[in-house]
Write an enzyme that holds these catalytic residues in place. Sequence first.
Site, PDB file in Angstrom:
ATOM      1  N   LYS A   1       0.844  -1.201   0.000  1.00  0.00           N
ATOM      2  CA  LYS A   1       0.000   0.000   0.000  1.00  0.00           C
ATOM      3  C   LYS A   1       0.871   1.239   0.000  1.00  0.00           C
ATOM      4  O   LYS A   1       1.812   1.346   0.800  1.00  0.00           O
ATOM      5  CB  LYS A   1      -0.886  -0.006   1.263  1.00  0.00           C
ATOM      6  CG  LYS A   1      -1.924   1.095   1.276  1.00  0.00           C
ATOM      7  CD  LYS A   1      -3.157   0.720   0.507  1.00  0.00           C
ATOM      8  CE  LYS A   1      -4.065   1.906   0.207  1.00  0.00           C
ATOM      9  NZ  LYS A   1      -3.596   2.713  -0.967  1.00  0.00           N
TER      10      LYS A   1
ATOM     11  N   LYS B   1       4.559   2.679   8.486  1.00  0.00           N
ATOM     12  CA  LYS B   1       3.393   3.549   8.721  1.00  0.00           C
ATOM     13  C   LYS B   1       2.114   2.730   8.875  1.00  0.00           C
ATOM     14  O   LYS B   1       1.324   2.966   9.792  1.00  0.00           O
ATOM     15  CB  LYS B   1       3.264   4.509   7.535  1.00  0.00           C
ATOM     16  CG  LYS B   1       2.252   5.605   7.732  1.00  0.00           C
ATOM     17  CD  LYS B   1       2.089   6.434   6.458  1.00  0.00           C
ATOM     18  CE  LYS B   1       3.391   7.085   6.024  1.00  0.00           C
ATOM     19  NZ  LYS B   1       3.197   7.984   4.865  1.00  0.00           N
TER      20      LYS B   1
ATOM     21  N   LYS C   1       5.376   1.848  -2.854  1.00  0.00           N
ATOM     22  CA  LYS C   1       5.323   3.221  -3.373  1.00  0.00           C
ATOM     23  C   LYS C   1       5.600   3.187  -4.865  1.00  0.00           C
ATOM     24  O   LYS C   1       6.328   2.305  -5.350  1.00  0.00           O
ATOM     25  CB  LYS C   1       6.380   4.099  -2.693  1.00  0.00           C
ATOM     26  CG  LYS C   1       6.074   5.580  -2.756  1.00  0.00           C
ATOM     27  CD  LYS C   1       5.054   5.937  -1.686  1.00  0.00           C
ATOM     28  CE  LYS C   1       4.894   7.411  -1.480  1.00  0.00           C
ATOM     29  NZ  LYS C   1       4.238   7.657  -0.184  1.00  0.00           N
TER      30      LYS C   1
ATOM     31  N   THR D   1      -5.120  13.081   5.632  1.00  0.00           N
ATOM     32  CA  THR D   1      -3.726  13.190   6.080  1.00  0.00           C
ATOM     33  C   THR D   1      -3.604  14.313   7.112  1.00  0.00           C
ATOM     34  O   THR D   1      -3.036  14.137   8.201  1.00  0.00           O
ATOM     35  CB  THR D   1      -2.784  13.453   4.884  1.00  0.00           C
ATOM     36  OG1 THR D   1      -3.001  12.419   3.922  1.00  0.00           O
ATOM     37  CG2 THR D   1      -1.325  13.464   5.305  1.00  0.00           C
TER      38      THR D   1
ATOM     39  N   ASN E   1      -2.165  19.431  -0.856  1.00  0.00           N
ATOM     40  CA  ASN E   1      -3.317  18.851  -0.153  1.00  0.00           C
ATOM     41  C   ASN E   1      -3.121  18.823   1.361  1.00  0.00           C
ATOM     42  O   ASN E   1      -3.937  19.356   2.119  1.00  0.00           O
ATOM     43  CB  ASN E   1      -3.602  17.444  -0.704  1.00  0.00           C
ATOM     44  CG  ASN E   1      -4.693  16.744   0.093  1.00  0.00           C
ATOM     45  OD1 ASN E   1      -4.474  16.306   1.217  1.00  0.00           O
ATOM     46  ND2 ASN E   1      -5.884  16.682  -0.451  1.00  0.00           N
TER      47      ASN E   1
ATOM     48  N   SER F   1      -7.442   5.570   3.396  1.00  0.00           N
ATOM     49  CA  SER F   1      -7.300   4.745   2.190  1.00  0.00           C
ATOM     50  C   SER F   1      -7.742   3.310   2.484  1.00  0.00           C
ATOM     51  O   SER F   1      -8.444   2.681   1.685  1.00  0.00           O
ATOM     52  CB  SER F   1      -5.847   4.714   1.713  1.00  0.00           C
ATOM     53  OG  SER F   1      -5.578   5.771   0.837  1.00  0.00           O
TER      54      SER F   1
HETATM   55  N1  GLU Z   1       0.809   8.929  -0.135  1.00  0.00           N
HETATM   56  C1  GLU Z   1       0.247   8.790   1.192  1.00  0.00           C
HETATM   57  C2  GLU Z   1       1.337   8.423   2.192  1.00  0.00           C
HETATM   58  O1  GLU Z   1       2.498   8.653   1.959  1.00  0.00           O
HETATM   59  C3  GLU Z   1      -0.971   7.881   1.230  1.00  0.00           C
HETATM   60  C4  GLU Z   1      -0.745   6.462   0.823  1.00  0.00           C
HETATM   61  C5  GLU Z   1      -2.009   5.643   0.690  1.00  0.00           C
HETATM   62  O2  GLU Z   1      -3.082   6.175   0.959  1.00  0.00           O
HETATM   63  O3  GLU Z   1      -1.890   4.484   0.315  1.00  0.00           O
HETATM   64  O4  GLU Z   1       1.060   7.968   3.266  1.00  0.00           O
END
Ligand code: GLU
Length: 404
Positions: free
Chosen positions: A67, A91, A103, A181, A212, A340
């Site tokens: 994810k 995370k 990622k 976020t 954002n 998410s």
């Molecule tokens: N890009 C965001 C992060 O770095 C969200 C990642 C997601 O929702 O999968 O946490």
Amino acid sequence: MPNAYQNFLSQLDRALAVVPKPVSLVATLQTPNRIIEHTLSIHKDNGAEQSLSAYRIQHNNWRGPYKGGIRFHPQVDLDEVKTLAALMTFKTAVAGIPMGGGKGGVTVDPKTLSAGERERLNRAWTNAFRADIGPTVDVPAPDVNTGSADMDVIAAEFGHPAVVTGKSITHGGSVGRDTATAQGGWYVFEALRSHLNLGPDPLTVVIQGFGNAGATFANIAHALGHKIIAVSDSSGAIHNSAGLDIPALHLYKTAHRSVQGFPGAENLTNSAMLELPCDLLIPAALESQITGENAPRIKAKVILELANGPVTTAADDILFAQNISVIPDILANSGGVTVSYFEWDQNMKSEHWSALEVDQKLRDHMNAAATAVQTIAVQHGTDLRRAAFIVALNRLQETESKQK
Ligand code: GLU
């Protein structure tokens, strides 16, 4: 300055020095499971072909599908995407959601793409990585310079809404994902506030990045009566010690595409802004903004990392010695991936949760995550970053042992 992945490895090492873990567990977490790279070719509007480097890094999936977001930025490279993928594994574990870490990225300046070129880029990305992503395999999302419109294209091209999160509501997105976020960051801050060295309200807040996460955080803090004394975007920073009018700044930014020149504020450089005295400094832009070089000049009382990797380990030590608390990215910005996960769960069950339900669940997750990290920090007499890594390592170790 060490490269970003070395910085991640040293964050991991520093947590392991407090709570050691088996060598095999550590070795797995030090290396991504898979690195997938493609060169995408897109048709430009002028008839030319453009080649772009594209990545998906799948770091770990013990806790669930890989994810993490997809970033469009000229600085995207393998080292950066590897680092961001690894941070996602930690995370999702800190957030307590059944997802792993991954990622993606494309090395491109999105300002150079027309709407049509951008859509073709999203379709090309989906087709290049089609065999590697999927609702139970790897679930991308927005990141720097990507958003719901990009996710809608990927979901449509792939043919399943749950392949990505961060979609628009009409395409299967969740209520509250766009603000998650920043809202999650605020809930984490509230949960930790009594442990932080801060005076009474209103707080003075400095925000680096007006995308954002940064702009939404400004809205939340401003609506609660706090003073946003400075913000920046990629063009530079603005400052007004009496506090900026955030709703007016949104209108200004939309009209001028930049915060600089906002009436009643003075322009300053991004680096000078980071050094302003304030209660709360919110890096909400890119990695490695606070380093061993500028950390001695930071005068904030608390730093809440809405960006991924904005503070290097060299800076961590200097800030700690100055009694500045750093609320680490893997906790502070985990609200985004948490909602998410809620979106993915709704898609998988064909459910639609209300704004109230999403908000309540987000607050519960953030409170639980912040409390777990704070408890470990006190128990081991360590900082919040090491504590957050320890919480994640404990949870990853539990999941690994269940798989054996
Ligand atoms: N890009 C965001 C992060 O770095 C969200 C990642 C997601 O929702 O999968 O946490």
